[in-house]
Design a protein around this motif. Structure first.
Motif, PDB file in Angstrom:
ATOM      1  N   ASP A 235       0.870  -1.167   0.000  1.00 42.94           N
ATOM      2  CA  ASP A 235       0.000   0.000   0.000  1.00 42.94           C
ATOM      3  C   ASP A 235       0.908   1.217   0.000  1.00 42.94           C
ATOM      4  O   ASP A 235       1.473   1.574   1.039  1.00 42.94           O
ATOM      5  N   GLY A 236       1.083   1.843  -1.156  1.00 41.79           N
ATOM      6  CA  GLY A 236       2.017   2.962  -1.277  1.00 41.79           C
ATOM      7  C   GLY A 236       3.424   2.494  -1.003  1.00 41.79           C
ATOM      8  O   GLY A 236       3.947   1.628  -1.700  1.00 41.79           O
ATOM      9  N   ASP A 237       4.036   3.015   0.064  1.00 42.96           N
ATOM     10  CA  ASP A 237       5.403   2.642   0.426  1.00 42.96           C
ATOM     11  C   ASP A 237       5.419   1.733   1.658  1.00 42.96           C
ATOM     12  O   ASP A 237       6.428   1.643   2.352  1.00 42.96           O
ATOM     13  N   SER A 238       4.294   1.060   1.919  1.00 47.88           N
ATOM     14  CA  SER A 238       4.191   0.193   3.090  1.00 47.88           C
ATOM     15  C   SER A 238       3.947  -1.254   2.679  1.00 47.88           C
ATOM     16  O   SER A 238       3.225  -1.527   1.721  1.00 47.88           O
ATOM     17  N   LEU A 239       4.538  -2.171   3.432  1.00 46.57           N
ATOM     18  CA  LEU A 239       4.276  -3.591   3.284  1.00 46.57           C
ATOM     19  C   LEU A 239       3.230  -3.953   4.334  1.00 46.57           C
ATOM     20  O   LEU A 239       3.446  -3.737   5.540  1.00 46.57           O
TER      21      LEU A 239
ATOM     22  N   GLY B 143     -10.617 -16.725  16.015  1.00 46.60           N
ATOM     23  CA  GLY B 143     -11.020 -15.731  16.992  1.00 46.60           C
ATOM     24  C   GLY B 143     -10.256 -14.420  16.957  1.00 46.60           C
ATOM     25  O   GLY B 143     -10.438 -13.597  17.848  1.00 46.60           O
ATOM     26  N   PHE B 144      -9.386 -14.221  15.975  1.00 46.62           N
ATOM     27  CA  PHE B 144      -8.694 -12.934  15.905  1.00 46.62           C
ATOM     28  C   PHE B 144      -8.312 -12.582  14.468  1.00 46.62           C
ATOM     29  O   PHE B 144      -8.193 -13.440  13.599  1.00 46.62           O
ATOM     30  N   GLU B 145      -8.158 -11.286  14.257  1.00 42.30           N
ATOM     31  CA  GLU B 145      -7.621 -10.729  13.017  1.00 42.30           C
ATOM     32  C   GLU B 145      -6.672  -9.615  13.418  1.00 42.30           C
ATOM     33  O   GLU B 145      -6.925  -8.892  14.388  1.00 42.30           O
ATOM     34  N   CYS B 146      -5.577  -9.473  12.690  1.00 44.25           N
ATOM     35  CA  CYS B 146      -4.665  -8.371  12.956  1.00 44.25           C
ATOM     36  C   CYS B 146      -3.984  -7.934  11.662  1.00 44.25           C
ATOM     37  O   CYS B 146      -3.969  -8.667  10.673  1.00 44.25           O
ATOM     38  N   THR B 147      -3.462  -6.730  11.706  1.00 50.35           N
ATOM     39  CA  THR B 147      -2.764  -6.151  10.563  1.00 50.35           C
ATOM     40  C   THR B 147      -1.427  -5.607  11.045  1.00 50.35           C
ATOM     41  O   THR B 147      -1.357  -4.930  12.071  1.00 50.35           O
ATOM     42  N   HIS B 148      -0.371  -5.908  10.289  1.00 47.64           N
ATOM     43  CA  HIS B 148       0.971  -5.393  10.562  1.00 47.64           C
ATOM     44  C   HIS B 148       1.397  -4.567   9.358  1.00 47.64           C
ATOM     45  O   HIS B 148       1.467  -5.084   8.248  1.00 47.64           O
ATOM     46  N   VAL B 149       1.656  -3.289   9.578  1.00 43.67           N
ATOM     47  CA  VAL B 149       2.072  -2.390   8.497  1.00 43.67           C
ATOM     48  C   VAL B 149       3.511  -1.983   8.764  1.00 43.67           C
ATOM     49  O   VAL B 149       3.824  -1.446   9.831  1.00 43.67           O
ATOM     50  N   ARG B 150       4.395  -2.260   7.794  1.00 43.84           N
ATOM     51  CA  ARG B 150       5.808  -1.910   7.918  1.00 43.84           C
ATOM     52  C   ARG B 150       6.154  -0.844   6.893  1.00 43.84           C
ATOM     53  O   ARG B 150       5.816  -0.983   5.717  1.00 43.84           O
ATOM     54  N   LYS B 151       6.857   0.190   7.372  1.00 42.89           N
ATOM     55  CA  LYS B 151       7.271   1.266   6.484  1.00 42.89           C
ATOM     56  C   LYS B 151       8.679   1.704   6.864  1.00 42.89           C
ATOM     57  O   LYS B 151       8.940   2.023   8.023  1.00 42.89           O
ATOM     58  N   GLY B 152       9.560   1.686   5.889  1.00 46.60           N
ATOM     59  CA  GLY B 152      10.935   2.119   6.106  1.00 46.60           C
ATOM     60  C   GLY B 152      11.097   3.586   5.780  1.00 46.60           C
ATOM     61  O   GLY B 152      10.418   4.122   4.895  1.00 46.60           O
ATOM     62  N   ASP B 153      11.994   4.247   6.514  1.00 47.72           N
ATOM     63  CA  ASP B 153      12.333   5.645   6.270  1.00 47.72           C
ATOM     64  C   ASP B 153      13.824   5.793   6.564  1.00 47.72           C
ATOM     65  O   ASP B 153      14.206   5.992   7.727  1.00 47.72           O
ATOM     66  N   GLY B 154      14.650   5.633   5.540  1.00 51.19           N
ATOM     67  CA  GLY B 154      16.093   5.697   5.731  1.00 51.19           C
ATOM     68  C   GLY B 154      16.584   4.531   6.556  1.00 51.19           C
ATOM     69  O   GLY B 154      16.455   3.376   6.157  1.00 51.19           O
ATOM     70  N   ASN B 155      17.110   4.823   7.750  1.00 48.50           N
ATOM     71  CA  ASN B 155      17.658   3.786   8.621  1.00 48.50           C
ATOM     72  C   ASN B 155      16.687   3.330   9.698  1.00 48.50           C
ATOM     73  O   ASN B 155      17.090   2.684  10.667  1.00 48.50           O
ATOM     74  N   THR B 156      15.398   3.676   9.535  1.00 52.82           N
ATOM     75  CA  THR B 156      14.381   3.306  10.511  1.00 52.82           C
ATOM     76  C   THR B 156      13.226   2.589   9.822  1.00 52.82           C
ATOM     77  O   THR B 156      12.777   2.994   8.759  1.00 52.82           O
ATOM     78  N   LEU B 157      12.771   1.514  10.452  1.00 57.92           N
ATOM     79  CA  LEU B 157      11.581   0.801  10.003  1.00 57.92           C
ATOM     80  C   LEU B 157      10.566   0.890  11.128  1.00 57.92           C
ATOM     81  O   LEU B 157      10.879   0.574  12.287  1.00 57.92           O
ATOM     82  N   THR B 158       9.351   1.342  10.810  1.00 57.67           N
ATOM     83  CA  THR B 158       8.274   1.401  11.790  1.00 57.67           C
ATOM     84  C   THR B 158       7.255   0.335  11.434  1.00 57.67           C
ATOM     85  O   THR B 158       6.823   0.223  10.286  1.00 57.67           O
ATOM     86  N   MET B 159       6.896  -0.453  12.436  1.00 58.73           N
ATOM     87  CA  MET B 159       5.910  -1.512  12.269  1.00 58.73           C
ATOM     88  C   MET B 159       4.737  -1.198  13.181  1.00 58.73           C
ATOM     89  O   MET B 159       4.900  -1.067  14.399  1.00 58.73           O
ATOM     90  N   THR B 160       3.554  -1.033  12.597  1.00 52.14           N
ATOM     91  CA  THR B 160       2.346  -0.742  13.350  1.00 52.14           C
ATOM     92  C   THR B 160       1.466  -1.984  13.337  1.00 52.14           C
ATOM     93  O   THR B 160       1.054  -2.440  12.276  1.00 52.14           O
ATOM     94  N   LEU B 161       1.216  -2.546  14.523  1.00 49.40           N
ATOM     95  CA  LEU B 161       0.402  -3.735  14.682  1.00 49.40           C
ATOM     96  C   LEU B 161      -0.948  -3.323  15.243  1.00 49.40           C
ATOM     97  O   LEU B 161      -1.007  -2.601  16.248  1.00 49.40           O
TER      98      LEU B 161
END
Length: 136
Positions: free
Chosen positions: A92-96, A104-122
């Motif tokens: 999705d754009g620049d995100s994996l 009984g569960f659903e979840c989403t993990h969005v990973r986005k890199g920015d230079g030397n940092t990767l942010t993962m939102t669960l």
């Protein structure tokens, strides 16, 4: 998606315990997860790609797990705590984006890199966890 490709080491994890509770991880498995997957654990994730074919390799003190996947193709898999899931990765754009569905569960993990940092939102079960990684 070049922003995600590379090897990343965990640096920070905000709201991890509450997120794990929300998606149904048992007390025992949460304790193990903190030991191997949290800040200070030296966990790494490495992403490589060849077109739509990717590999995510997770390294922890407990060992290495390589997970090959194809963008847009739903697959059977297991969570790190051993639960059967269906998983699909998309871009999705620049995100994996990784979507997991299990009993009984659903979840989403969005990973986005920015230079030397990767942010993962669960997100799942009404909770959000933000995990930060640095490039190795």
């Amino acid at each position: 998606m070049a922003s995600v490709v590379g090897k990343w080491k965990i640096e920070n994890s905000d709201n991890f315990e509450e997120y794990m509770k929300a998606i149904g991880i048992s007390d025992e498995k949460r304790a193990t997860a903190h030991k191997f997957l949290s800040t200070g654990s030296n966990m790494t994730q490495e992403f490589s790609s060849d077109g739509d074919n990717w590999t995510m390799t997770t390294n922890t003190a407990a060992g290495e797990r390589a997970f090959p996947f194809t963008l847009g193709k739903e697959m059977d898999s297991m969570t790190l705590d051993g639960r059967a899931i269906k998983v699909i990765f998309t871009v999705d754009g620049d995100s994996l984006v990784e979507k997991q569905k299990g009993d009984g569960f659903e979840c989403t993990h969005v990973r986005k890199g920015d230079g030397n940092t990767l942010t993962m939102t669960l997100t799942g079960g009404g909770q959000t966890c933000i995990r930060s990684f640095s490039k190795v």
